[in-house]
Write a protein that holds these residues in place. Structure first.
Motif, PDB file in Angstrom:
ATOM      1  N   MET A 247     -99.571  56.737  87.928  1.00  0.00           N
ATOM      2  CA  MET A 247     -99.660  56.555  89.373  1.00  0.00           C
ATOM      3  C   MET A 247     -98.539  55.657  89.884  1.00  0.00           C
ATOM      4  SD  MET A 247    -103.788  55.999  89.744  1.00  0.00           S
ATOM      5  CE  MET A 247    -103.712  55.598  91.499  1.00  0.00           C
ATOM      6  N   LEU A 248     -98.317  54.537  89.207  1.00  0.00           N
ATOM      7  CA  LEU A 248     -97.317  53.582  89.664  1.00  0.00           C
ATOM      8  C   LEU A 248     -95.894  54.084  89.454  1.00  0.00           C
ATOM      9  CD1 LEU A 248     -98.647  50.018  88.738  1.00  0.00           C
ATOM     10  CD2 LEU A 248     -97.948  50.831  90.989  1.00  0.00           C
ATOM     11  N   GLY A 339     -95.135  59.316  97.327  1.00  0.00           N
ATOM     12  CA  GLY A 339     -95.726  58.209  96.597  1.00  0.00           C
ATOM     13  C   GLY A 339     -97.240  58.256  96.646  1.00  0.00           C
ATOM     14  N   PHE A 340     -97.792  58.476  97.839  1.00  0.00           N
ATOM     15  CA  PHE A 340     -99.244  58.590  97.972  1.00  0.00           C
ATOM     16  C   PHE A 340     -99.768  59.827  97.250  1.00  0.00           C
ATOM     17  CE2 PHE A 340     -98.419  56.171 102.050  1.00  0.00           C
ATOM     18  CZ  PHE A 340     -99.006  54.990 101.603  1.00  0.00           C
ATOM     19  N   LEU A 341     -99.061  60.966  97.382  1.00  0.00           N
ATOM     20  CA  LEU A 341     -99.528  62.208  96.781  1.00  0.00           C
ATOM     21  C   LEU A 341     -99.510  62.147  95.262  1.00  0.00           C
ATOM     22  CD1 LEU A 341    -100.390  65.161  96.847  1.00  0.00           C
ATOM     23  CD2 LEU A 341     -97.970  65.786  97.089  1.00  0.00           C
ATOM     24  N   ALA A 342     -98.411  61.655  94.676  1.00  0.00           N
ATOM     25  CA  ALA A 342     -98.322  61.577  93.219  1.00  0.00           C
ATOM     26  C   ALA A 342     -99.406  60.655  92.659  1.00  0.00           C
ATOM     27  CB  ALA A 342     -96.936  61.092  92.803  1.00  0.00           C
ATOM     28  N   ALA A 343     -99.626  59.520  93.321  1.00  0.00           N
ATOM     29  CA  ALA A 343    -100.670  58.599  92.862  1.00  0.00           C
ATOM     30  C   ALA A 343    -102.034  59.252  92.938  1.00  0.00           C
ATOM     31  CB  ALA A 343    -100.633  57.322  93.708  1.00  0.00           C
ATOM     32  N   LEU A 344    -102.309  59.954  94.028  1.00  0.00           N
ATOM     33  CA  LEU A 344    -103.596  60.641  94.165  1.00  0.00           C
ATOM     34  C   LEU A 344    -103.768  61.716  93.105  1.00  0.00           C
ATOM     35  CD1 LEU A 344    -106.209  61.307  95.751  1.00  0.00           C
ATOM     36  CD2 LEU A 344    -104.812  62.812  97.204  1.00  0.00           C
ATOM     37  N   SER A 345    -102.726  62.511  92.873  1.00  0.00           N
ATOM     38  CA  SER A 345    -102.821  63.612  91.903  1.00  0.00           C
ATOM     39  C   SER A 345    -103.083  63.097  90.500  1.00  0.00           C
ATOM     40  CB  SER A 345    -101.531  64.435  91.937  1.00  0.00           C
ATOM     41  OG  SER A 345    -101.304  64.976  93.219  1.00  0.00           O
ATOM     42  N   PHE A 346    -102.362  62.061  90.075  1.00  0.00           N
ATOM     43  CA  PHE A 346    -102.573  61.533  88.726  1.00  0.00           C
ATOM     44  C   PHE A 346    -103.901  60.785  88.618  1.00  0.00           C
ATOM     45  CE2 PHE A 346     -97.928  62.140  88.245  1.00  0.00           C
ATOM     46  CZ  PHE A 346     -97.963  62.878  87.070  1.00  0.00           C
ATOM     47  N   ALA A 347    -104.370  60.175  89.708  1.00  0.00           N
ATOM     48  CA  ALA A 347    -105.694  59.547  89.683  1.00  0.00           C
ATOM     49  C   ALA A 347    -106.774  60.606  89.488  1.00  0.00           C
ATOM     50  CB  ALA A 347    -105.923  58.774  90.983  1.00  0.00           C
ATOM     51  N   LEU A 348    -106.653  61.736  90.170  1.00  0.00           N
ATOM     52  CA  LEU A 348    -107.639  62.817  90.016  1.00  0.00           C
ATOM     53  C   LEU A 348    -107.591  63.418  88.623  1.00  0.00           C
ATOM     54  CD1 LEU A 348    -107.090  64.502  93.496  1.00  0.00           C
ATOM     55  CD2 LEU A 348    -109.153  63.303  92.744  1.00  0.00           C
ATOM     56  N   SER A 349    -106.392  63.636  88.093  1.00  0.00           N
ATOM     57  CA  SER A 349    -106.299  64.187  86.739  1.00  0.00           C
ATOM     58  C   SER A 349    -106.859  63.207  85.721  1.00  0.00           C
ATOM     59  CB  SER A 349    -104.844  64.538  86.402  1.00  0.00           C
ATOM     60  OG  SER A 349    -104.070  63.377  86.165  1.00  0.00           O
ATOM     61  N   GLY A 350    -106.662  61.891  85.959  1.00  0.00           N
ATOM     62  CA  GLY A 350    -107.234  60.893  85.068  1.00  0.00           C
ATOM     63  C   GLY A 350    -108.747  60.929  85.079  1.00  0.00           C
ATOM     64  N   TYR A 351    -109.343  61.130  86.258  1.00  0.00           N
ATOM     65  CA  TYR A 351    -110.803  61.219  86.328  1.00  0.00           C
ATOM     66  C   TYR A 351    -111.303  62.462  85.597  1.00  0.00           C
ATOM     67  CZ  TYR A 351    -115.531  60.929  88.128  1.00  0.00           C
ATOM     68  OH  TYR A 351    -116.908  60.833  88.216  1.00  0.00           O
ATOM     69  N   LEU A 352    -110.614  63.590  85.784  1.00  0.00           N
ATOM     70  CA  LEU A 352    -111.004  64.813  85.077  1.00  0.00           C
ATOM     71  C   LEU A 352    -110.906  64.626  83.563  1.00  0.00           C
ATOM     72  CD1 LEU A 352    -109.329  67.592  87.258  1.00  0.00           C
ATOM     73  CD2 LEU A 352    -111.759  67.040  87.110  1.00  0.00           C
ATOM     74  N   TYR A 353    -109.861  63.945  83.113  1.00  0.00           N
ATOM     75  CA  TYR A 353    -109.700  63.714  81.675  1.00  0.00           C
ATOM     76  C   TYR A 353    -110.812  62.822  81.141  1.00  0.00           C
ATOM     77  CZ  TYR A 353    -107.534  62.588  77.201  1.00  0.00           C
ATOM     78  OH  TYR A 353    -107.290  62.430  75.867  1.00  0.00           O
ATOM     79  N   GLN A 354    -111.190  61.813  81.926  1.00  0.00           N
ATOM     80  CA  GLN A 354    -112.270  60.933  81.491  1.00  0.00           C
ATOM     81  C   GLN A 354    -113.578  61.706  81.340  1.00  0.00           C
ATOM     82  OE1 GLN A 354    -114.084  58.335  84.339  1.00  0.00           O
ATOM     83  NE2 GLN A 354    -114.071  56.588  82.936  1.00  0.00           N
ATOM     84  N   GLN A 355    -113.804  62.683  82.205  1.00  0.00           N
ATOM     85  CA  GLN A 355    -115.056  63.431  82.179  1.00  0.00           C
ATOM     86  C   GLN A 355    -115.058  64.538  81.132  1.00  0.00           C
ATOM     87  OE1 GLN A 355    -117.962  62.937  84.103  1.00  0.00           O
ATOM     88  NE2 GLN A 355    -116.935  60.999  84.541  1.00  0.00           N
ATOM     89  N   THR A 356    -113.909  65.176  80.890  1.00  0.00           N
ATOM     90  CA  THR A 356    -113.872  66.357  80.031  1.00  0.00           C
ATOM     91  C   THR A 356    -113.101  66.160  78.735  1.00  0.00           C
ATOM     92  OG1 THR A 356    -111.862  67.202  81.090  1.00  0.00           O
ATOM     93  CG2 THR A 356    -113.970  67.802  82.094  1.00  0.00           C
TER      94      THR A 356
END
Length: 505
Positions: A247-248, A339-356
């Protein structure tokens, strides 16, 4: 003391504090990181709202002499070019601190590095001294290598660490050589950017000197930004990085090179900038077209987002290459929006990875049934990536196209096709494969964001995209006045108005 100094200092002081906190106080680590970055974000919002367009060259200034003989000083300040970048960086740093739930071991070290990275990023965008401009970037860059190597994921994380370290170290070294050459050739005996600007306005460098220094800055900064064909480190690095690190870096730190070109290379090396403009314009098609095509073939969500991030850099390079008020304003707007979009996209993919525990697109499916909140935001992120009106990305991209049309019409046609067709294909295909269709049985137990604390960083990032998408003049009125000054210096002709409203756009 300037508010900017507090914005930079809070994450760095929090990192020092955590260094003395016992390792077993695990609950303290994320709280300190979130509180410190939240305070920085609030202060960044404050200076953004208090910023007055056109009053003086820079605002919220603080300057402390450090090495007088070399002309080095701690000098921070903001104008229309970087006030939005500081805001974006502070908000993304807060969101990244909130999204660090995937790190369970060595939390103390991770949060220390994360805070150092955040402080370095904010310092780099606020610095008005070449030495500290580069120093803060390196302060933010080094933690990236360590975080991928220690907390990265996937079988190729060690290779990713090696490659990103090699590429970015070479890029930073080339950029450093260009900055040192600029310092030595200028004869101003100062690293202070405003002073250098005034000196070179009255005593411009020779054409040969400019043609020597500009390519070093272009390709040095270009490697840091993943300019095609020096982009291969980015998707692999982001695919292996922890969520907060991706994200950063993808959201904020990667904009350092673009900001350096706009702040330093264009106004201080104007003849070379005009000579290289066509090269930059055609190189950006490598980002837009080639990386877009490669993104269409990706089966891993992080790799798809990584190549999409690299492709979006092409819009910014195209805006810079125009050397026009509208184009440069659009480039800065895309930097902030991405900057906002890339951070949001990687945050969402991180949540999906944590769940699956997987990001293989063909192994997912039907997740919108189980993850309505996360799924809805993933759809919104995909729409923003496609340049849908209502999101800040659309405002930035269309502004770049307006600025580039009279200068590079052929490039605009190809770039528009890449944005409207190629981008839409891989984004909408991703949404269909992950969220729609029958629910894969083994994902029937995944859970949506359970409480507001988890939802907060996603909501903040989406809100920023929508606010600046629906009201882009919040940014463009600030950006365009100072973009006009840079255009006047770099293009050798008066900018057509100081704001986009004045210029008819």
């Amino acid at each position: 003391m300037s508010t900017l100094t507090y914005i930079i200092a809070w994450p760095l002081l929090a990192a020092v504090f955590l260094a003395f906190v016992p390792r077993n106080f695990k609950v303290v680590m994320p709280i300190v990181a979130i509180v410190a970055t939240f305070i920085s974000a609030l202060l960044a919002v404050k200076i953004f709202l208090q910023f007055k367009t056109g009053d003086v060259d820079y605002q919220f200034i603080q300057q402390i002499s450090w090495v007088q003989d070399l002309g080095i000083s701690y000098h921070v300040g903001v104008d229309g070019i970087n006030v939005g970048l500081v805001l974006m960086g502070a908000i993304v740093a807060f969101a990244a601190a909130c999204c660090s739930w995937d790190v369970q071991d060595r939390q103390k070290e991770f949060y220390v590095l994360l805070l150092v990275m955040a402080g370095g990023i904010l310092g780099a965008f606020a610095s008005l001294d070449l030495f500290f401009f580069y120093f803060f970037h390196e302060l933010a860059l080094v933690p990236t290598f360590i975080m991928i190597g220690v907390w990265g994921r996937g079988e190729r994380k060690n290779y990713a660490t090696f490659q990103i370290t090699l590429y970015l170290s070479i890029g930073a070294l080339i950029a450093l050589l260009g900055l040192l050459a600029l310092y030595l050739q200028s004869g101003a005996h100062t690293f202070d950017i405003p002073e250098l600007t005034r000196h070179l306005r009255d005593n411009p460098l020779s054409t040969n000197a400019q043609n020597l220094i500009f390519p070093m800055l272009l390709f040095g900064f270009g490697i840091l930004v993943s300019l095609w064909p020096f982009h291969t480190w980015a998707p692999l690095g982001y695919g292996s990085a922890p969520t907060a690190t991706a994200m950063l870096h993808a959201g904020v730190l990667k904009k350092f090179g673009l900001y350096g070109l706009i702040r330093i290379a264009l106004p201080l090396l104007p003849e070379a900038a005009r000579g290289w403009a066509h090269v930059i314009a055609w190189l950006c098609l490598g980002n837009l077209l080639y990386c877009g095509w490669v993104a269409m073939r990706q089966k891993n969500l992080n790799w798809l987002i990584g190549y999409s991030s690299v492709a979006h850099m092409g819009f910014i390079f195209l805006g810079i290459a125009t050397l026009t008020l509208v184009g440069v304003t659009g480039a800065v707007l895309v930097m902030i929006a991405h900057g906002f979009l890339a951070a949001l996209s990687f945050a969402l993919s991180g949540y999906l990875y944590q769940q699956t525990n997987t990001l293989q697109i063909d192994q997912l499916g039907g997740l919108l049934r189980r993850l309505p909140f996360i799924g809805t935001l993933l759809v919104m992120a995909a729409f923003a990536g496609c340049g849908l009106p209502g999101f800040a990305n659309f405002a930035g991209e269309v502004t770049v196209f307006f600025g580039a049309w009279k200068v590079f019409p052929e490039v605009v046609v190809l770039a528009s096709w890449a944005a409207l067709i190629v981008g839409a294909i891989y984004m909408l295909r991703m949404v269909r494969s992950i969220l729609h269709g029958p629910l894969v049985e083994r994902w029937s137990g995944v859970s949506d964001a359970p409480h507001f604390g988890i939802k907060l960083p996603f909501v903040v990032l989406v809100a920023a995209l929508l606010i600046f998408g629906c009201f882009p003049r919040l940014l463009t009125d600030k950006i365009s006045f100072d973009a006009g000054r840079i255009v006047e210096k770099s293009s050798g002709r008066p900018a057509q108005g100081r704001t986009l409203a004045q210029s008819g756009h």
